[in-house]
Design a protein around this motif. Sequence first.
Motif, short mmCIF file in Angstrom:
data_model
loop_
_atom_site.label_atom_id
_atom_site.label_comp_id
_atom_site.label_asym_id
_atom_site.label_seq_id
_atom_site.Cartn_x
_atom_site.Cartn_y
_atom_site.Cartn_z
N GLU A 86 0.82 -1.21 0.00
CA GLU A 86 0.00 0.00 0.00
C GLU A 86 0.86 1.26 0.00
O GLU A 86 0.56 2.23 -0.70
N ILE A 87 1.95 1.27 0.76
CA ILE A 87 2.86 2.42 0.75
C ILE A 87 3.48 2.58 -0.63
O ILE A 87 3.59 3.70 -1.15
N PHE A 88 3.88 1.47 -1.25
CA PHE A 88 4.45 1.54 -2.59
C PHE A 88 3.45 2.13 -3.57
O PHE A 88 3.78 3.00 -4.37
N ARG A 89 2.19 1.70 -3.48
CA ARG A 89 1.15 2.23 -4.37
C ARG A 89 0.93 3.73 -4.13
O ARG A 89 0.64 4.47 -5.05
N GLN A 90 1.05 4.16 -2.88
CA GLN A 90 0.85 5.57 -2.55
C GLN A 90 1.95 6.45 -3.12
O GLN A 90 1.69 7.54 -3.64
N PHE A 91 3.21 6.01 -3.02
CA PHE A 91 4.33 6.88 -3.34
C PHE A 91 4.91 6.70 -4.74
O PHE A 91 5.47 7.64 -5.29
N TYR A 92 4.81 5.52 -5.32
CA TYR A 92 5.45 5.27 -6.60
C TYR A 92 4.80 6.14 -7.69
O TYR A 92 3.67 5.94 -8.07
N GLY A 93 5.52 7.11 -8.14
CA GLY A 93 5.05 7.99 -9.20
C GLY A 93 4.05 9.04 -8.76
O GLY A 93 3.66 9.88 -9.55
N SER A 94 3.62 9.02 -7.51
CA SER A 94 2.60 9.96 -7.05
C SER A 94 3.16 11.23 -6.46
O SER A 94 2.56 12.29 -6.58
N TYR A 95 4.27 11.13 -5.79
CA TYR A 95 4.83 12.27 -5.07
C TYR A 95 6.14 12.71 -5.73
O TYR A 95 7.22 12.35 -5.30
N SER A 96 6.02 13.50 -6.78
CA SER A 96 7.24 13.98 -7.43
C SER A 96 7.89 15.09 -6.62
O SER A 96 9.04 15.43 -6.84
#
Length: 158
Positions: A92-102
Amino acid sequence: MIRIVLIGLWICAVALGSLFIAVRGHQPASEGNGQQASYLGGMDYVKTDVFSVPVMTGGSVAGYVVAQLVYTIDSKTKSRLAVPLEYFIHDEIFRQFYGSYSDTKQVEKVNFETVRKSVIDGINQKFPEPVVQDLLVEQFNYISAAEIREMNMKAGGE
């Protein structure tokens, strides 16, 4: 001689009185706080391993979010799980941050309350009943790709 015996008895009485007061002070709260006492008593606090998520900007890795979290779970629920909950948290953390928070390079701009709530909701949706009660941050850092290269260069030159 009698004075020494009386002083010894006085010291023993003071020591036993102190021990009695110390033991009574550490007893659990009365049944008046039953809900709070049972909540704290039945919860496990589990620390995840340190993990990293790459932050992508412009098609390349700009850096990594390095995190370690602590989650709370009911002891009975934890014993019924067949798969460690840590896998779901990492996913879930990976889904949240991967590509989402530039813009994660500035960690202070990340709204942890929003991330925490969405991670808890995302994990709990995968189970028939809520599993994760709370998610706490033990460590949360951003390391840029340039810093990693610099550390590797220093390590290689020694």
